[in-house]
Design a protein around this motif. Structure first.
Motif, PDB file in Angstrom:
ATOM      1  N   SER A  11       0.825  -1.205   0.000  1.00 28.48           N
ATOM      2  CA  SER A  11       0.000   0.000   0.000  1.00 28.48           C
ATOM      3  C   SER A  11       0.859   1.254   0.000  1.00 28.48           C
ATOM      4  CB  SER A  11      -0.918   0.014   1.223  1.00 28.48           C
ATOM      5  OG  SER A  11      -1.805  -1.063   1.183  1.00 28.48           O
ATOM      6  N   ALA A  12       1.949   1.219   0.779  1.00 30.35           N
ATOM      7  CA  ALA A  12       2.842   2.375   0.832  1.00 30.35           C
ATOM      8  C   ALA A  12       3.514   2.604  -0.510  1.00 30.35           C
ATOM      9  CB  ALA A  12       3.892   2.174   1.932  1.00 30.35           C
ATOM     10  N   VAL A  13       3.958   1.523  -1.148  1.00 30.26           N
ATOM     11  CA  VAL A  13       4.603   1.643  -2.463  1.00 30.26           C
ATOM     12  C   VAL A  13       3.593   2.132  -3.491  1.00 30.26           C
ATOM     13  CG1 VAL A  13       5.689   0.349  -4.330  1.00 30.26           C
ATOM     14  CG2 VAL A  13       6.404  -0.044  -1.971  1.00 30.26           C
ATOM     15  N   ALA A  14       2.382   1.633  -3.442  1.00 31.12           N
ATOM     16  CA  ALA A  14       1.342   2.065  -4.380  1.00 31.12           C
ATOM     17  C   ALA A  14       1.019   3.538  -4.168  1.00 31.12           C
ATOM     18  CB  ALA A  14       0.093   1.206  -4.218  1.00 31.12           C
ATOM     19  N   ALA A  15       0.964   3.956  -2.910  1.00 29.77           N
ATOM     20  CA  ALA A  15       0.683   5.351  -2.614  1.00 29.77           C
ATOM     21  C   ALA A  15       1.804   6.256  -3.107  1.00 29.77           C
ATOM     22  CB  ALA A  15       0.461   5.538  -1.111  1.00 29.77           C
ATOM     23  N   PHE A  18       1.545   6.491  -6.836  1.00 30.05           N
ATOM     24  CA  PHE A  18       0.415   7.349  -7.197  1.00 30.05           C
ATOM     25  C   PHE A  18       0.760   8.815  -6.993  1.00 30.05           C
ATOM     26  CE2 PHE A  18      -3.506   9.607  -6.015  1.00 30.05           C
ATOM     27  CZ  PHE A  18      -4.216   9.433  -7.182  1.00 30.05           C
ATOM     28  N   LEU A  19       1.393   9.165  -5.862  1.00 27.39           N
ATOM     29  CA  LEU A  19       1.754  10.558  -5.590  1.00 27.39           C
ATOM     30  C   LEU A  19       2.832  11.053  -6.546  1.00 27.39           C
ATOM     31  CD1 LEU A  19       1.690  10.597  -1.690  1.00 27.39           C
ATOM     32  CD2 LEU A  19       0.029  11.593  -3.272  1.00 27.39           C
ATOM     33  N   THR A  20       3.761  10.189  -6.916  1.00 24.18           N
ATOM     34  CA  THR A  20       4.800  10.578  -7.862  1.00 24.18           C
ATOM     35  C   THR A  20       4.194  10.845  -9.229  1.00 24.18           C
ATOM     36  OG1 THR A  20       6.381   9.236  -6.655  1.00 24.18           O
ATOM     37  CG2 THR A  20       6.988   9.877  -8.879  1.00 24.18           C
ATOM     38  N   ALA A  21       3.219  10.083  -9.623  1.00 26.86           N
ATOM     39  CA  ALA A  21       2.588  10.261 -10.924  1.00 26.86           C
ATOM     40  C   ALA A  21       1.754  11.523 -10.977  1.00 26.86           C
ATOM     41  CB  ALA A  21       1.716   9.050 -11.250  1.00 26.86           C
ATOM     42  N   CYS A  22       1.308  12.030  -9.841  1.00 33.45           N
ATOM     43  CA  CYS A  22       0.457  13.213  -9.803  1.00 33.45           C
ATOM     44  C   CYS A  22       1.223  14.487  -9.473  1.00 33.45           C
ATOM     45  CB  CYS A  22      -0.652  13.019  -8.775  1.00 33.45           C
ATOM     46  SG  CYS A  22      -1.795  11.724  -9.230  1.00 33.45           S
ATOM     47  N   THR A  23       2.525  14.498  -9.606  1.00 32.01           N
ATOM     48  CA  THR A  23       3.310  15.696  -9.316  1.00 32.01           C
ATOM     49  C   THR A  23       3.028  16.753 -10.366  1.00 32.01           C
ATOM     50  OG1 THR A  23       5.038  14.311  -8.370  1.00 32.01           O
ATOM     51  CG2 THR A  23       5.644  16.562  -8.979  1.00 32.01           C
ATOM     52  N   PRO A  24       2.638  17.956  -9.950  1.00 35.37           N
ATOM     53  CA  PRO A  24       2.355  19.005 -10.936  1.00 35.37           C
ATOM     54  C   PRO A  24       3.633  19.462 -11.637  1.00 35.37           C
ATOM     55  CG  PRO A  24       2.178  19.855  -8.712  1.00 35.37           C
ATOM     56  CD  PRO A  24       2.409  18.394  -8.593  1.00 35.37           C
ATOM     57  N   ARG A  25       3.493  19.871 -12.886  1.00 35.62           N
ATOM     58  CA  ARG A  25       4.648  20.268 -13.682  1.00 35.62           C
ATOM     59  C   ARG A  25       4.284  21.541 -14.440  1.00 35.62           C
ATOM     60  NH1 ARG A  25       7.132  16.815 -18.620  1.00 35.62           N
ATOM     61  NH2 ARG A  25       8.600  18.378 -19.305  1.00 35.62           N
TER      62      ARG A  25
END
Length: 66
Positions: A11-15, A18-25
């Motif tokens: 769950s921690a790795v998935a989270a 998920f957070l890395t994929a949603c980093t604003p650019r």
């Protein structure tokens, strides 16, 4: 004990994924063509000069002073 922590780790790795994929650019780039700005500016001004009565008399008597 290993079985209890495995879902938490997944769950921690998935989270994290998920957070890395949603980093604003934010990306900035200079335009290829020059920027043209058209301005219509009207400058209007008014100058008010107050001359004391004595100075006004001197100026009226000696018109060649200036």
């Amino acid at each position: 004990m290993i079985r209890d922590t495995f879902p938490a780790k997944v769950s921690a790795v998935a989270a994290m994924a998920f957070l890395t994929a949603c980093t604003p650019r934010v990306e900035l780039a200079a335009p290829q063509e020059p920027i043209t700005i058209n301005l219509n500016v009207k400058i209007d001004h008014e100058v008010r000069v107050k001359v004391e009565k004595d100075l006004e008399d001197i100026l009226s008597k000696e018109s060649g002073l200036f």
